[in-house]
Design an enzyme around this catalytic site. Structure first.
Site, PDB file in Angstrom:
ATOM      1  N   THR A  15      -1.414  -2.495  11.235  1.00  0.00           N
ATOM      2  CA  THR A  15      -1.431  -1.791   9.959  1.00  0.00           C
ATOM      3  C   THR A  15      -0.606  -2.546   8.918  1.00  0.00           C
ATOM      4  O   THR A  15       0.252  -3.365   9.248  1.00  0.00           O
ATOM      5  CB  THR A  15      -0.901  -0.353  10.103  1.00  0.00           C
ATOM      6  OG1 THR A  15       0.454  -0.386  10.532  1.00  0.00           O
ATOM      7  CG2 THR A  15      -1.740   0.437  11.092  1.00  0.00           C
ATOM      8  N   ASP A  16      -0.885  -2.239   7.649  1.00  0.00           N
ATOM      9  CA  ASP A  16      -0.175  -2.885   6.550  1.00  0.00           C
ATOM     10  C   ASP A  16       0.851  -1.934   5.937  1.00  0.00           C
ATOM     11  O   ASP A  16       1.082  -0.834   6.460  1.00  0.00           O
ATOM     12  CB  ASP A  16      -1.161  -3.409   5.498  1.00  0.00           C
ATOM     13  CG  ASP A  16      -1.980  -2.296   4.855  1.00  0.00           C
ATOM     14  OD1 ASP A  16      -1.615  -1.114   4.950  1.00  0.00           O
ATOM     15  OD2 ASP A  16      -3.001  -2.629   4.229  1.00  0.00           O
ATOM     16  N   GLN A  17       1.434  -2.320   4.841  1.00  0.00           N
ATOM     17  CA  GLN A  17       2.473  -1.520   4.191  1.00  0.00           C
ATOM     18  C   GLN A  17       1.951  -0.160   3.729  1.00  0.00           C
ATOM     19  O   GLN A  17       2.704   0.785   3.583  1.00  0.00           O
ATOM     20  CB  GLN A  17       3.044  -2.299   3.000  1.00  0.00           C
ATOM     21  CG  GLN A  17       4.279  -1.682   2.415  1.00  0.00           C
ATOM     22  CD  GLN A  17       4.889  -2.569   1.343  1.00  0.00           C
ATOM     23  OE1 GLN A  17       4.285  -3.537   0.912  1.00  0.00           O
ATOM     24  NE2 GLN A  17       6.084  -2.224   0.920  1.00  0.00           N
ATOM     25  N   GLY A  19      -0.003   1.639   5.507  1.00  0.00           N
ATOM     26  CA  GLY A  19      -0.216   2.456   6.687  1.00  0.00           C
ATOM     27  C   GLY A  19      -1.637   2.470   7.202  1.00  0.00           C
ATOM     28  O   GLY A  19      -1.987   3.276   8.056  1.00  0.00           O
ATOM     29  N   VAL A  20      -2.468   1.563   6.697  1.00  0.00           N
ATOM     30  CA  VAL A  20      -3.854   1.467   7.158  1.00  0.00           C
ATOM     31  C   VAL A  20      -4.060   0.111   7.827  1.00  0.00           C
ATOM     32  O   VAL A  20      -3.280  -0.826   7.639  1.00  0.00           O
ATOM     33  CB  VAL A  20      -4.864   1.673   6.003  1.00  0.00           C
ATOM     34  CG1 VAL A  20      -4.688   3.046   5.371  1.00  0.00           C
ATOM     35  CG2 VAL A  20      -4.756   0.589   4.959  1.00  0.00           C
TER      36      VAL A  20
END
Length: 138
Positions: A15-17, A19-20
């Site tokens: 996930t990225d910053q 949250g996905v």
């Protein structure tokens, strides 16, 4: 038409910053789906590579529809969209836990000799793969 399904649990590291799932991870999941389809057809990439043949990606298309998040389980559906004896196009649907489309995509591959990158005819070098691909695309 043969469709392979593979479940993938979304890991926090994917996930990225926001949250996905980070967009590039879908490409990795497509490779997992492609390997699953090939395995279900009774083959392995490593067998092809032992013969000095590789299958690089020559084209890639992906469209993102809905995000996936940490802890969810994605389902990768993979099938042969097109096959002409030289080129193989795999198609993918990546689904959310609710069965909604998270992403769709296609990758095109050409089998080539590893040392020269010259294309080969799959039906000549790997006739059993050729027959299985012809059956699976219908």
């Amino acid at each position: 038409m043969k469709i392979a399904e593979k479940q993938i649990e979304v890991r926090y590291a994917e996930t990225d910053q926001m949250g996905v799932v980070y967009h590039a991870n879908y490409l990795v999941w497509m490779e997992v789906g492609r390997a699953e389809l090939i395995n279900q057809l009774g083959f392995r990439y490593t067998d092809m590579e032992k013969e000095g043949v590789i299958a690089p990606v020559t084209d890639l298309q992906i469209s993102y529809k809905k995000p996936l998040r940490y802890g969810e389980t994605a389902t990768v559906r993979t099938w042969i969209d097109a096959y002409d004896g030289i080129r193989v196009t795999y198609a993918y649907e990546i689904l959310t836990p609710d069965g909604e489309l998270a992403a769709i995509g296609k990758t095109q591959h050409v089998c080539v000799k590893r040392d020269s990158f010259r294309p080969i005819l799959i039906r000549k070098y790997f006739p059993s793969w050729h027959e299985a691909y012809e059956r699976a695309k219908k």
